[in-house]
Design an enzyme around this catalytic site. Structure first.
Site, short mmCIF file in Angstrom:
data_model
loop_
_atom_site.label_atom_id
_atom_site.label_comp_id
_atom_site.label_asym_id
_atom_site.label_seq_id
_atom_site.Cartn_x
_atom_site.Cartn_y
_atom_site.Cartn_z
N SER A 1 0.83 -1.20 0.00
CA SER A 1 0.00 0.00 0.00
C SER A 1 0.86 1.26 0.00
O SER A 1 1.54 1.54 -0.98
CB SER A 1 -0.97 -0.04 1.18
OG SER A 1 -2.13 0.68 0.88
N LYS B 1 -22.93 16.09 9.06
CA LYS B 1 -21.79 16.57 9.84
C LYS B 1 -21.20 15.48 10.72
O LYS B 1 -19.99 15.44 10.96
CB LYS B 1 -22.23 17.77 10.71
CG LYS B 1 -21.13 18.36 11.58
CD LYS B 1 -19.98 18.86 10.73
CE LYS B 1 -18.89 19.48 11.59
NZ LYS B 1 -17.71 19.86 10.80
#
Length: 368
Positions: free
Chosen positions: A175, A228
């Site tokens: 990765s 949010k």
């Protein structure tokens, strides 16, 4: 006779001897009536519960105090020491070996010091005695931000100096570890190395609403908008929120694919076929064009010295001083505690602490 009678009278007048007992702070004799003690009433359940909770809180407080002292003592050893400072006044030509070990993270981990590594590359860029750089990579990857920052620094070194850069992959270079290796002039992987895992993860978002319901715990989150608090462990994720987070993942993934395609000279369509998140062995990666050669670190050094006429250059290591957080000191990460499958109060607390915390990473979930 008179003497004998006197002795008998004294004997009769002398009070009988008594055994003295000491109890509850006073003396008593066996001639006094003993008070019958009433059996104590057992504590009610709620009182027992309060005592147990109080004891648990006390233990946690003591443990926290002890852990804080441990961290304070540990950090005091490095007080006054700048662990990001780099010096390159070696007095001879050299190839710099930058050690990228442990999880790549801008805040630093137990073996990785992000600021030190960036400073090392900067120092070599400005040092005429430096003739090349090898990334000694042994990492499962790390955060998107830190991985990309290191990638950009490697590119800057190449563009400003024109000097060679190799990646020497050790046990694992997955990765983010592959992300920073992609622009290198040559990638040489140990034959037992695992690499690839080209992709992005935001880790696991825990939904503990069912657990909280069973415990009778209610939560409320006050926000300025319906998205949010997305990623909160105490709120169920909506389809819209899932789509929003997926779009962020997709953008970071496109960036990763583009970097691999450019660095390895491959078509993006080909990279996307390879970049499904899977891990490759060194031999598999070589056959797919993700790795140039299979070899040891020593062989990587010899290759650079031969290919670029640097046989007279010495090897200088740039290896950061270890840092630590409380979990690394305890030898256990929060994630490993949560994934152990054993539920406890501190794990529930750790789950709720993850509330709203989302981090995108170029990191492999599988570690050797």
């Amino acid at each position: 006779m008179d003497n004998l009678e006197n002795r008998e009278n004294q004997t009769q007048e002398r009070p009988e001897s008594q055994v003295q007992y000491y109890s509850e702070g006073r003396f008593s004799n066996d001639s006094e009536p003993k008070a019958v003690k009433k059996p104590k009433k057992p504590l009610p359940t709620w009182a027992k519960a309060l005592i147990i909770i109080g004891a648990v809180i006390l233990v946690i407080a003591l443990l926290a105090t002890g852990c804080n002292k441990l961290v304070k003592d540990f950090k005091s050893e490095f007080k006054g020491t700048d662990t990001t400072k780099v010096e390159t006044d070696f007095g001879h030509d050299y190839i710099g070996v930058v050690h990228v070990e442990g999880e790549i993270n801008e805040d630093g981990t137990d073996t990785y010091n992000h600021a030190y590594i960036l400073n090392s590359i900067d120092a070599m860029m400005n040092d005429s005695e430096n003739k090349g750089m090898i990334l000694y990579v042994d990492t499962p990857g790390g955060s998107v931000f830190a991985s990309d920052e290191l990638y950009l620094k490697v590119k800057e070194y190449q563009e400003k100096t024109g000097r060679p850069v190799y990646s020497s992959m050790q046990s694992q270079a997955t990765s983010g570890g592959y992300y920073i290796s992609a622009p290198c002039d040559k990638i040489i992987a140990n034959r037992n190395c695992w690499t690839g895992s080209i992709g992005v993860t935001m880790g696991t978002i825990y939904d503990v609403t069912g657990l909280l319901d069973k415990a009778g715990i209610k939560t409320q989150t006050i926000t300025s908008g319906r998205n949010k608090a997305m990623g909160s462990s105490t709120e169920k994720m909506t389809a819209e929120q899932r789509e929003i987070l997926q779009s962020l993942i997709d953008e970071a993934y496109d960036q990763f694919v583009g970097i691999v395609a450019e660095g390895r000279g491959l078509k993006e369509s080909k990279v996307r076929e390879l970049a499904d998140g899977r891990i490759y062995t060194a031999l598999q990666a070589q056959k797919l064009g993700l790795v140039d050669e299979i070899g040891t670190f020593k062989e990587a050094v010899a290759d650079m010295q031969k290919e670029y006429g640097l046989k007279n250059c010495q090897i200088e290591d740039f290896q950061s001083t270890a840092s630590a957080d409380i979990w690394s000191l305890l030898g256990e990460s929060a994630e490993s505690r949560l994934s152990s499958g054993i539920l406890s109060a501190d794990m529930v607390e750790a789950l709720t602490d993850l509330n709203g915390k989302v981090e995108f990473s170029y990191i492999s979930e599988i570690r050797k």
